[in-house]
Design a protein around this motif. Structure first.
Motif, mmCIF file in Angstrom:
data_model
loop_
_atom_site.group_PDB
_atom_site.id
_atom_site.type_symbol
_atom_site.label_atom_id
_atom_site.label_comp_id
_atom_site.label_asym_id
_atom_site.label_seq_id
_atom_site.Cartn_x
_atom_site.Cartn_y
_atom_site.Cartn_z
ATOM 1 N N GLU A 111 0.164 -4.439 -6.888
ATOM 2 C CA GLU A 111 0.146 -3.296 -5.965
ATOM 3 C C GLU A 111 -0.743 -2.163 -6.465
ATOM 4 O O GLU A 111 -1.545 -1.602 -5.700
ATOM 5 N N HIS A 112 -0.656 -1.815 -7.733
ATOM 6 C CA HIS A 112 -1.409 -0.674 -8.242
ATOM 7 C C HIS A 112 -2.917 -0.943 -8.266
ATOM 8 O O HIS A 112 -3.721 -0.007 -8.331
ATOM 9 N N ALA A 113 -3.312 -2.235 -8.199
ATOM 10 C CA ALA A 113 -4.732 -2.596 -8.318
ATOM 11 C C ALA A 113 -5.426 -2.724 -6.965
ATOM 12 O O ALA A 113 -6.631 -3.031 -6.924
ATOM 13 N N ILE A 114 -4.730 -2.488 -5.865
ATOM 14 C CA ILE A 114 -5.333 -2.652 -4.542
ATOM 15 C C ILE A 114 -6.612 -1.827 -4.392
ATOM 16 O O ILE A 114 -7.655 -2.350 -3.982
ATOM 17 N N PRO A 115 -6.608 -0.514 -4.715
ATOM 18 C CA PRO A 115 -7.852 0.256 -4.567
ATOM 19 C C PRO A 115 -8.991 -0.276 -5.433
ATOM 20 O O PRO A 115 -10.160 -0.208 -5.037
ATOM 21 N N PHE A 116 -8.659 -0.802 -6.587
ATOM 22 C CA PHE A 116 -9.671 -1.383 -7.476
ATOM 23 C C PHE A 116 -10.408 -2.524 -6.771
ATOM 24 O O PHE A 116 -11.650 -2.596 -6.808
ATOM 25 N N TYR A 117 -9.676 -3.405 -6.130
ATOM 26 C CA TYR A 117 -10.305 -4.539 -5.447
ATOM 27 C C TYR A 117 -10.992 -4.102 -4.152
ATOM 28 O O TYR A 117 -12.017 -4.674 -3.765
ATOM 29 N N GLN A 118 -10.448 -3.093 -3.494
ATOM 30 C CA GLN A 118 -11.099 -2.601 -2.272
ATOM 31 C C GLN A 118 -12.488 -2.058 -2.559
ATOM 32 O O GLN A 118 -13.390 -2.175 -1.723
ATOM 33 N N ARG A 119 -12.706 -1.479 -3.712
ATOM 34 C CA ARG A 119 -14.026 -0.940 -4.065
ATOM 35 C C ARG A 119 -15.069 -2.040 -4.223
ATOM 36 O O ARG A 119 -16.275 -1.753 -4.252
ATOM 37 N N SER A 120 -14.618 -3.277 -4.307
ATOM 38 C CA SER A 120 -15.551 -4.394 -4.442
ATOM 39 C C SER A 120 -15.517 -5.331 -3.238
ATOM 40 O O SER A 120 -15.863 -6.503 -3.337
ATOM 41 N N GLY A 121 -15.076 -4.808 -2.085
ATOM 42 C CA GLY A 121 -15.215 -5.553 -0.837
ATOM 43 C C GLY A 121 -14.040 -6.406 -0.418
ATOM 44 O O GLY A 121 -14.176 -7.200 0.510
ATOM 45 N N PHE A 122 -12.884 -6.266 -1.057
ATOM 46 C CA PHE A 122 -11.706 -7.047 -0.675
ATOM 47 C C PHE A 122 -10.774 -6.201 0.191
ATOM 48 O O PHE A 122 -10.663 -4.987 0.008
ATOM 49 N N HIS A 123 -10.102 -6.859 1.134
ATOM 50 C CA HIS A 123 -9.120 -6.160 1.953
ATOM 51 C C HIS A 123 -7.787 -6.909 1.926
ATOM 52 O O HIS A 123 -7.737 -8.118 1.725
ATOM 53 N N VAL A 124 -6.721 -6.177 2.131
ATOM 54 C CA VAL A 124 -5.370 -6.743 2.109
ATOM 55 C C VAL A 124 -5.176 -7.642 3.319
ATOM 56 O O VAL A 124 -5.542 -7.289 4.442
ATOM 57 N N CYS A 125 -4.575 -8.819 3.110
ATOM 58 C CA CYS A 125 -4.361 -9.748 4.232
ATOM 59 C C CYS A 125 -2.962 -10.351 4.221
ATOM 60 O O CYS A 125 -2.740 -11.417 4.796
ATOM 61 N N SER A 126 -1.997 -9.693 3.584
ATOM 62 C CA SER A 126 -0.622 -10.185 3.582
ATOM 63 C C SER A 126 0.326 -9.015 3.398
ATOM 64 O O SER A 126 -0.086 -7.898 3.063
ATOM 65 N N ASP A 127 1.602 -9.281 3.604
ATOM 66 C CA ASP A 127 2.628 -8.320 3.222
ATOM 67 C C ASP A 127 2.853 -8.416 1.714
ATOM 68 O O ASP A 127 2.374 -9.341 1.053
#
Length: 321
Positions: A111-127
């Motif tokens: 959970e805490h790493a979501i913004p880290f991955y978003q900065r490299s082009g990933f988006h959330v796709c699950s609950d």
């Protein structure tokens, strides 16, 4: 920070890779050893990050389970070397490595790493879900080749609601990558206007899966398809027709009424911020924008007028069940 990244098979991987994972996941995060060490290690490529003096500081792995999909995982940076951009350098290296071979990248993010991955082009796709006692979400990148070329110019590439600069396209492959990335992040609605539902563009497996996922998400999900010609749907046995039959209250199709004004350029709208706009019906040329609420609002008003004046498809109504 200046680092080097080395690639290994599991059989030839140095002990440093296991040591770093043991320290970060098993000892620091309390992941049970039986969950940390799995059979996937045998088929994955493993990456070791070292400093200029060869000090090992981070690891990650990359593997594929489907022909077009690769998975990134087991990314870890030793505590004393965090906050220096090493993790981002490693992640973007993995994305670039995979971009030439795979059209989709997936990963499981804490959970805490979501913004880290978003900065490299990933988006959330699950609950959220629990993995080894830690909240996780699934994340995906549906156009890694495009994303990898934009790391130096965009802070959150292809993130709906955040990436404000337009993406231009002049090829079908680029257009579909952008289109899938927009659709894959929609939370409630997709409105699509085109001359017809071209088989190569709209009967692709990924397009159907993305539309199906959105339509099933919740009771307010809405997919509207507004076209000029419905005959190819029947002639080519379009699978989107079967999807409409299974989800009739979530996916609707109408034909434009030529007696009323209609737009002469196709577009796709995702929620209230994403748009893919083509300059005409016959060429894959145009732009996509992931955060353009003003343009989406204007196009949505035009779409709504055409939709209200539209007609039901007699071709689909007369198809045998």
């Amino acid at each position: 920070m200046n680092v080097r990244i080395r690639k290994y098979s599991w059989q030839l991987a140095p002990a440093d890779i296991r040591t770093i994972r043991q320290a970060v996941f098993v000892e620091e995060q309390r992941v049970p050893p039986e969950l940390e060490w799995d059979d996937t290690d045998e088929i994955a490529d493993h990456y070791l990050v070292v400093l200029p003096d060869n000090t090992p500081v981070g690891v990650g792995r990359l593997f594929s389970t489907l022909e077009e999909t690769a998975h990134i995982g087991r990314m870890a940076i030793l505590p004393g070397h965090r906050g220096k951009g090493i993790g981002e350098t490693l992640l973007r290296h993995l994305v670039s490595e995979a971009a030439s071979q795979f059209s989709e990248l997936q990963l499981s993010a804490q959970e805490h790493a979501i913004p880290f991955y978003q900065r490299s082009g990933f988006h959330v796709c699950s609950d959220f879900y629990d993995d080894a006692g830690i909240p996780h979400v699934d994340m995906r990148c549906l156009a890694p080749q495009l994303v990898s070329g934009a790391f130096d110019t965009r802070q959150t590439p292809m993130l709906l609601g955040e990436d404000h600069d337009a993406w231009l396209f002049d090829s079908e492959s680029t257009m579909t990558g952008l289109m899938d990335s927009v659709i894959g992040q929609a939370r409630q609605r997709i409105w699509l206007y085109d001359r017809l539902l071209d088989h190569d563009l709209y009967d692709r497996l990924r397009f159907r899966e993305l539309i199906s996922t959105l339509a099933r998400r919740h009771r307010l999900s809405e997919v509207r398809l507004l076209i000029h010609d419905d005959k190819p749907l029947v002639k080519h046995r379009h699978q989107i027709v079967e999807l409409m039959r299974r989800l009739p209250s979530r996916i609707e199709l109408r034909l434009v009424n030529e007696d009323y004004p209609v737009e002469d350029r196709p577009f796709l709208l995702a929620d209230r911020e994403g748009v893919v706009f083509r300059h005409d019906f016959y060429r894959p040329e145009g732009f996509a924008n992931f955060a353009d609420s003003g343009r989406v609002r204007l196009l949505a008003e035009s779409f709504q007028r055409m939709w209200d004046a539209g007609k039901r498809s007699l071709e689909l109504r007369e198809l045998p069940l």
